[in-house]
Design a protein around this motif. Structure first.
Motif, short mmCIF file in Angstrom:
data_model
loop_
_atom_site.label_atom_id
_atom_site.label_comp_id
_atom_site.label_asym_id
_atom_site.label_seq_id
_atom_site.Cartn_x
_atom_site.Cartn_y
_atom_site.Cartn_z
N VAL A 8 11.66 11.94 -7.39
CA VAL A 8 10.80 12.96 -7.97
C VAL A 8 10.13 12.50 -9.26
O VAL A 8 8.99 12.83 -9.53
CB VAL A 8 11.61 14.26 -8.23
CG1 VAL A 8 10.74 15.32 -8.87
CG2 VAL A 8 12.23 14.76 -6.95
N ASP A 9 10.81 11.70 -10.07
CA ASP A 9 10.30 11.35 -11.39
C ASP A 9 9.38 10.13 -11.40
O ASP A 9 9.11 9.56 -12.45
CB ASP A 9 11.47 11.13 -12.36
CG ASP A 9 12.43 10.05 -11.89
OD1 ASP A 9 12.38 9.68 -10.71
OD2 ASP A 9 13.23 9.58 -12.72
N ILE A 10 8.87 9.72 -10.26
CA ILE A 10 7.97 8.57 -10.18
C ILE A 10 6.56 9.08 -9.87
O ILE A 10 6.38 9.93 -9.01
CB ILE A 10 8.42 7.58 -9.08
CG1 ILE A 10 9.81 7.03 -9.41
CG2 ILE A 10 7.43 6.45 -8.93
CD1 ILE A 10 10.39 6.15 -8.33
N ASN A 13 1.16 7.13 -7.38
CA ASN A 13 0.70 5.76 -7.13
C ASN A 13 1.81 4.75 -7.30
O ASN A 13 1.90 3.77 -6.57
CB ASN A 13 -0.48 5.41 -8.03
CG ASN A 13 -1.78 5.98 -7.51
OD1 ASN A 13 -1.88 6.37 -6.35
ND2 ASN A 13 -2.77 6.06 -8.38
N ASP A 14 2.69 4.99 -8.28
CA ASP A 14 3.83 4.11 -8.46
C ASP A 14 4.80 4.23 -7.30
O ASP A 14 5.44 3.25 -6.91
CB ASP A 14 4.55 4.43 -9.78
CG ASP A 14 3.70 4.09 -11.00
OD1 ASP A 14 2.77 3.27 -10.88
OD2 ASP A 14 3.97 4.67 -12.06
N MET A 15 4.90 5.43 -6.73
CA MET A 15 5.80 5.66 -5.60
C MET A 15 5.35 4.84 -4.39
O MET A 15 6.17 4.22 -3.72
CB MET A 15 5.83 7.15 -5.25
CG MET A 15 6.91 7.53 -4.29
SD MET A 15 6.92 9.29 -3.89
CE MET A 15 7.07 10.04 -5.49
N VAL A 16 4.05 4.80 -4.15
CA VAL A 16 3.53 4.02 -3.02
C VAL A 16 3.81 2.54 -3.26
O VAL A 16 4.35 1.85 -2.39
CB VAL A 16 2.02 4.28 -2.81
CG1 VAL A 16 1.43 3.31 -1.80
CG2 VAL A 16 1.78 5.72 -2.38
N VAL A 20 6.36 0.09 -1.09
CA VAL A 20 5.92 -1.15 -0.43
C VAL A 20 6.76 -2.33 -0.92
O VAL A 20 7.18 -3.18 -0.12
CB VAL A 20 4.41 -1.39 -0.65
CG1 VAL A 20 4.01 -2.79 -0.18
CG2 VAL A 20 3.59 -0.33 0.07
N GLN A 21 7.03 -2.39 -2.21
CA GLN A 21 7.84 -3.48 -2.76
C GLN A 21 9.26 -3.45 -2.20
O GLN A 21 9.81 -4.50 -1.83
CB GLN A 21 7.87 -3.41 -4.28
CG GLN A 21 6.53 -3.74 -4.91
CD GLN A 21 6.47 -3.40 -6.39
OE1 GLN A 21 7.23 -2.57 -6.89
NE2 GLN A 21 5.53 -4.02 -7.10
N VAL A 22 9.85 -2.27 -2.13
CA VAL A 22 11.20 -2.14 -1.58
C VAL A 22 11.21 -2.55 -0.11
O VAL A 22 12.09 -3.29 0.34
CB VAL A 22 11.73 -0.69 -1.77
CG1 VAL A 22 12.99 -0.44 -0.95
CG2 VAL A 22 11.98 -0.40 -3.24
N TYR A 23 10.22 -2.08 0.64
CA TYR A 23 10.13 -2.42 2.06
C TYR A 23 9.95 -3.93 2.24
O TYR A 23 10.60 -4.55 3.08
CB TYR A 23 8.97 -1.65 2.72
CG TYR A 23 8.79 -1.97 4.17
CD1 TYR A 23 9.67 -1.48 5.12
CD2 TYR A 23 7.73 -2.76 4.60
CE1 TYR A 23 9.50 -1.76 6.47
CE2 TYR A 23 7.56 -3.06 5.94
CZ TYR A 23 8.45 -2.56 6.87
OH TYR A 23 8.28 -2.85 8.20
N HIS A 24 9.07 -4.52 1.45
CA HIS A 24 8.81 -5.96 1.50
C HIS A 24 10.11 -6.73 1.31
O HIS A 24 10.44 -7.64 2.10
CB HIS A 24 7.77 -6.32 0.43
CG HIS A 24 7.46 -7.77 0.37
ND1 HIS A 24 8.10 -8.62 -0.50
CD2 HIS A 24 6.56 -8.52 1.05
CE1 HIS A 24 7.63 -9.84 -0.35
NE2 HIS A 24 6.67 -9.81 0.59
N GLN A 120 -3.69 0.39 1.96
CA GLN A 120 -3.67 1.04 3.28
C GLN A 120 -2.96 2.40 3.19
O GLN A 120 -3.47 3.40 3.71
CB GLN A 120 -2.93 0.16 4.30
CG GLN A 120 -3.71 -1.06 4.74
CD GLN A 120 -2.90 -1.90 5.72
OE1 GLN A 120 -2.15 -1.37 6.53
NE2 GLN A 120 -3.06 -3.21 5.63
N LEU A 121 -1.82 2.42 2.54
CA LEU A 121 -1.07 3.67 2.42
C LEU A 121 -1.80 4.68 1.54
O LEU A 121 -1.79 5.88 1.84
CB LEU A 121 0.33 3.41 1.89
CG LEU A 121 1.24 2.56 2.77
CD1 LEU A 121 2.65 2.54 2.22
CD2 LEU A 121 1.23 3.02 4.21
N GLN A 122 -2.43 4.21 0.48
CA GLN A 122 -3.18 5.11 -0.38
C GLN A 122 -4.34 5.76 0.39
O GLN A 122 -4.62 6.94 0.20
CB GLN A 122 -3.71 4.37 -1.61
CG GLN A 122 -2.62 4.06 -2.61
CD GLN A 122 -3.08 3.16 -3.74
OE1 GLN A 122 -4.00 2.36 -3.59
NE2 GLN A 122 -2.43 3.29 -4.88
#
Length: 138
Positions: A8-10, A13-16, A20-24, A120-122
């Motif tokens: 919730v506290d992100i 745009n930072d959440m996206v 992506v970074q976590v998924y990568h 792409q996600l944005q």
């Protein structure tokens, strides 16, 4: 894993970007799993395709629940929200082979690839924000 990136506290745009970074990182850490999923999702046996489809559907539903919990797209029907989340999950599944095919030590290409996935996600999320539900007809 990705639920951590959707806290919730992100900022959105930072959440996206964080997702992506976590998924990568997760794809790289689970190379064999994602090679298997990528190959079997379209070309494997029917039973494997159905099992993968079931897991993708489950993950999509969980993401839609997280979006509801975060207050994202409050006026959107559950069915449409599931479509949006399905687009996100499908895009990221399609990204896995690209992540795996990038040779090690290509930091600039890796960053460009991550930025491409973020964009792409944005675009999907921007389109979802502009989506107008059609009135139900009988």
């Amino acid at each position: 894993m990705l639920r951590e990136a959707r806290q919730v506290d992100i900022a959105p745009n930072d959440m996206v970007r964080r997702s992506v970074q976590v998924y990568h990182a997760y794809v790289l850490q689970n190379r064999l799993l994602f090679l298997f999923i990528s190959s079997e999702r379209a070309g494997g046996s029917r039973i494997l395709r159905l099992a993968i489809r079931h897991e993708v559907s489950h993950f999509t539903h969980e993401m839609a629940q997280d979006f509801r919990r975060l207050g994202v797209y409050q006026d959107m029907s559950s069915a449409t929200l599931n479509v949006v989340c399905g687009l996100i999950v499908t895009a990221m599944l399609a990204a896995a082979p690209e992540i795996l095919d990038l040779p090690p030590g290509q930091a600039l290409l890796e960053q460009e690839m991550i930025e491409n996935f973020v964009q792409q996600l944005q675009i999907v999320l921007l389109g979802a924000a502009q989506w107008k539900e059609k009135p139900r007809t009988r």
